[in-house]
Design a protein around this motif. Structure first.
Motif, short mmCIF file in Angstrom:
data_model
loop_
_atom_site.label_atom_id
_atom_site.label_comp_id
_atom_site.label_asym_id
_atom_site.label_seq_id
_atom_site.Cartn_x
_atom_site.Cartn_y
_atom_site.Cartn_z
N SER A 28 35.20 39.99 32.32
CA SER A 28 36.14 40.07 31.22
C SER A 28 36.30 38.70 30.59
O SER A 28 36.03 37.70 31.24
CB SER A 28 37.50 40.52 31.73
OG SER A 28 37.55 41.92 31.78
N LYS B 213 46.72 37.03 29.21
CA LYS B 213 45.58 37.89 29.45
C LYS B 213 44.87 37.48 30.74
O LYS B 213 44.46 38.31 31.54
CB LYS B 213 44.60 37.80 28.26
CG LYS B 213 43.64 38.94 28.25
CD LYS B 213 42.77 39.02 27.00
CE LYS B 213 41.69 40.06 27.25
NZ LYS B 213 40.56 39.96 26.35
N GLU C 136 46.81 38.67 33.80
CA GLU C 136 46.68 40.13 33.92
C GLU C 136 45.32 40.52 34.47
O GLU C 136 45.20 41.38 35.34
CB GLU C 136 46.85 40.80 32.55
CG GLU C 136 48.31 41.04 32.20
CD GLU C 136 48.46 41.50 30.75
OE1 GLU C 136 47.44 41.83 30.10
OE2 GLU C 136 49.60 41.51 30.27
N LEU C 137 44.29 39.85 33.96
CA LEU C 137 42.94 40.18 34.41
C LEU C 137 42.75 39.85 35.87
O LEU C 137 42.11 40.59 36.62
CB LEU C 137 41.91 39.44 33.55
CG LEU C 137 41.76 39.99 32.14
CD1 LEU C 137 40.91 39.07 31.28
CD2 LEU C 137 41.12 41.38 32.19
N ARG D 110 44.96 39.89 38.16
CA ARG D 110 45.65 40.91 38.97
C ARG D 110 44.85 42.21 38.97
O ARG D 110 44.77 42.90 39.98
CB ARG D 110 47.05 41.17 38.41
CG ARG D 110 47.89 39.93 38.60
CD ARG D 110 49.36 40.16 38.38
NE ARG D 110 50.03 38.87 38.51
CZ ARG D 110 51.20 38.56 37.97
NH1 ARG D 110 51.85 39.47 37.28
NH2 ARG D 110 51.72 37.37 38.14
N LEU D 111 44.27 42.50 37.83
CA LEU D 111 43.47 43.71 37.73
C LEU D 111 42.30 43.64 38.71
O LEU D 111 41.98 44.62 39.37
CB LEU D 111 42.93 43.82 36.32
CG LEU D 111 42.77 45.23 35.84
CD1 LEU D 111 44.11 45.78 35.43
CD2 LEU D 111 41.81 45.26 34.68
N THR E 266 42.20 42.01 41.41
CA THR E 266 42.76 42.17 42.75
C THR E 266 42.98 43.64 43.07
O THR E 266 42.63 44.13 44.14
CB THR E 266 44.08 41.39 42.86
OG1 THR E 266 43.83 40.03 42.54
CG2 THR E 266 44.66 41.48 44.26
N GLN E 267 43.56 44.35 42.12
CA GLN E 267 43.80 45.78 42.33
C GLN E 267 42.49 46.54 42.53
O GLN E 267 42.43 47.51 43.25
CB GLN E 267 44.52 46.38 41.12
CG GLN E 267 45.89 45.79 40.92
CD GLN E 267 46.65 46.49 39.81
OE1 GLN E 267 46.16 47.42 39.21
NE2 GLN E 267 47.86 46.04 39.55
N ARG E 268 41.47 46.05 41.87
CA ARG E 268 40.17 46.70 41.99
C ARG E 268 39.45 46.27 43.25
O ARG E 268 38.32 46.63 43.50
CB ARG E 268 39.29 46.33 40.77
CG ARG E 268 39.74 46.97 39.49
CD ARG E 268 39.12 48.36 39.32
NE ARG E 268 40.01 49.25 38.61
CZ ARG E 268 40.21 49.25 37.29
NH1 ARG E 268 39.58 48.40 36.54
NH2 ARG E 268 41.04 50.10 36.75
N GLN E 269 40.12 45.41 44.03
CA GLN E 269 39.59 45.01 45.34
C GLN E 269 38.26 44.29 45.28
O GLN E 269 37.41 44.48 46.15
CB GLN E 269 39.43 46.25 46.23
CG GLN E 269 40.59 47.19 46.26
CD GLN E 269 41.79 46.64 47.00
OE1 GLN E 269 42.84 46.47 46.42
NE2 GLN E 269 41.61 46.32 48.25
#
Lengths: 335, 335
Positions: A100, A108, A111-112, A114-115, A117-120
């Motif tokens: 990204s 941004k 946020e990215l 963290r994203l 991280t959530q996506r592991q």
DNA sequence: CTGAAAGCGCTTACAG
DNA sequence: CTGAAAGCGCTTACAG
């Protein structure tokens, strides 16, 4: 139409899912599974077009085999080349890359991060923006595999790979000085990021030690649009009449060439030019533009190696985890 | 250090995981959960830095919210711009993008397509390579959301978005003819892909209808290295002495400009030039190069819209799912 | 209003 | 040599 699962295959051949799993993962002989059953399972899997559900595998194993890559702007040549090399290198180690662009926007960027991280993601490759410090510290604290590129934060003890910005700018400045230029200007962007500060500081240093003494510096706004920046550069050049100019990024260099053309100056007779970062444009330009080329592939490769090391891959050996690589000084006709 | 899970939070506040899940997913009021419990859960989640495990969510819901994007080469300006726009547009619909470059290599292309399938991407955006036909048919058959870009296969009934290649080349050829050029050459790559065939056919058509009658065409190998291609173009230009040339891709155009410079020809006096695809280089070149600019952003946006439509998003409306968009003819000084 | 249970598709220790 | 079972972290129908 549903995809076939492990269980489906197990049912078809009359074996248990675990046995099928072992076979499909190449552990048949290790588990002393009969050659016959093995062949039957393999054939069935192939016939049914079995594709493992990587999401389930990831949840179970805790590994996604995905690396998260955040660059400033994928449409910028430097970052696109960086991304390309990273993609190729990562593939050799069995990883895919999720990328990204941050646009150098803190919100941004955070946020990215963290994203990802959530996506592991298993590891992070990041050209950080200001404002990411806290989240990056968190990753470091949690010992997540992380390599910063292009820039870093002195206060955060993370691995990083960047070009030797100061050394590169000094090389360019010495070249100008040796050639006898007396009014050397520096055009950069307004930025708190370290790589830009390093470039700027090196210019200031070089000027301080030269006979010129007086700085000639223009800082433009990163978020300005093309026209605004071209106008700013034009004004600056007209007003200060430097005999040489060093552009701090390829983006600025391209806009600068437009300004120079607009004013009608001849390179290098009226104005000598050096630019940070190489680019097809600078090579093809008439006259060719002298550049401080970043070793993009080496940066990418080094970053991946450090990351693989952190991920526990013992095929790679690394010397340091905070690395500066020398730029290539390519002299063309603009100086 | 382990990350906190739903269960951890449930334990801390003394509620069940399901209740916590409902609250965190904004279904508290719908489930008539007490305001008090809701606030407690929200506060705890925040304090603990809870981040949902997207892998688990994906496995459970069957949606990854990831789109797979396969481009020819992310380091190529055209594809990088395409990718950038797609990334930005996808984000607005809540999707992330997993990309890769195929290098126009069938084997790599097919492998990547399967990888995306294993990763359970929700939709596919692909600039296909030859050899992908079978796998693409499979996706179509399984009604997977899929949009091809830049090129397509006439035999496969998939959605696609591309520039009107024939129309673009005809525009360029008419421009040459109107300006009185008599020996118009076409330099392209050896390729079975439809977008290249469309460009070539349009050239052949235009020549057939012109007074020139005789084609002057060079086809180079896609996998040739820089030097080889530059030499081939140089040989071709020297031997055939065209008075105008249309380059079929930006990549070829850049190499062609090097050849032209090497021979010492002056544009447009000795040789007029038009190139397919725009690029900073063509704009900055002296003289500026006339181009057939692809509407990159419109292509990306249209593709995403079609894909979102397939994904059941009813906020988007689409007219067709096989789309050709007109190129922008930008006349500069090279013709 | 809230909880217990099933299940997404895998892998892997455990048991026999 | 092979199978039954647990569990990764969620969501959601079901029950009360």
């Amino acid at each position: 139409m549903k995809r076939v699962s492990l269980k489906d295959i197990a049912k078809m051949v009359g074996a248990s899912p675990s046995t099928v799993s072992f076979i499909l993962n190449g552990k048949a002989s290790q588990m002393r599974i009969s050659e016959e059953l093995k062949n039957k399972v393999m054939a069935t899997a192939k016939k049914m077009g079995y594709q493992p559900n990587q999401v389930a595998v990831s949840l179970r194993t805790g590994q996604t085999k995905i690396l998260g890559l955040l660059v400033e702007d994928i449409a910028n040549n430097f970052f696109a080349s960086l991304a390309k090399t990273i993609e190729v290198e990562a593939e050799e180690f069995g990883y895919k890359v999720l990328y990204s662009s941050t646009e150098n926007n803190s919100k941004k960027g955070v946020e990215l991060l963290r994203l990802l991280t959530q996506r592991q993601v298993d590891g992070y490759l990041v050209t950080p923006t200001l404002g990411m410090e806290e989240d990056l510290e968190m990753l470091v604290k949690h010992k997540k595999p992380l390599v910063l590129m292009d820039r870093y934060f002195p206060d955060i003890d993370a691995a990083y790979v960047q070009v030797d910005n100061a050394g590169a700018v000094l090389t360019g400045m010495e070249h100008f000085i040796k050639k006898g230029y007396k009014k050397i200007a520096f055009i950069t962007i307004e930025s708190g990021l370290i790589q830009m500060r390093q470039r700027e500081d090196a210019y200031v240093d070089a000027i301080g030690k030269s006979e010129q003494k007086k700085k000639l510096m223009l800082k433009v706004n990163y978020n300005g649009d093309r026209e605004t920046i071209i106008n700013q550069i034009t004004e600056f050049l007209k007003k200060n009449k430097p005999d040489a100019v060093l552009f701090a990024t390829n983006y600025l260099g391209i806009l600068g060439l437009e300004s120079i053309r607009g004013i009608g100056l001849t390179i290098p007779r009226d104005l000598a030019v050096i630019c940070f970062d190489d680019n097809d444009i600078f090579r093809l330009h008439l006259p060719g533009i002298t550049v401080l080329q970043q070793p993009v592939e080496a940066i990418a490769r080094t970053a991946i190696h450090i990351l693989m090391h952190q991920l526990g891959n013992n095929k790679v050996t690394i010397k340091k985890n905070q690395v500066q690589l020398a730029a290539n000084f390519i002299v063309r006709e603009s100086t």
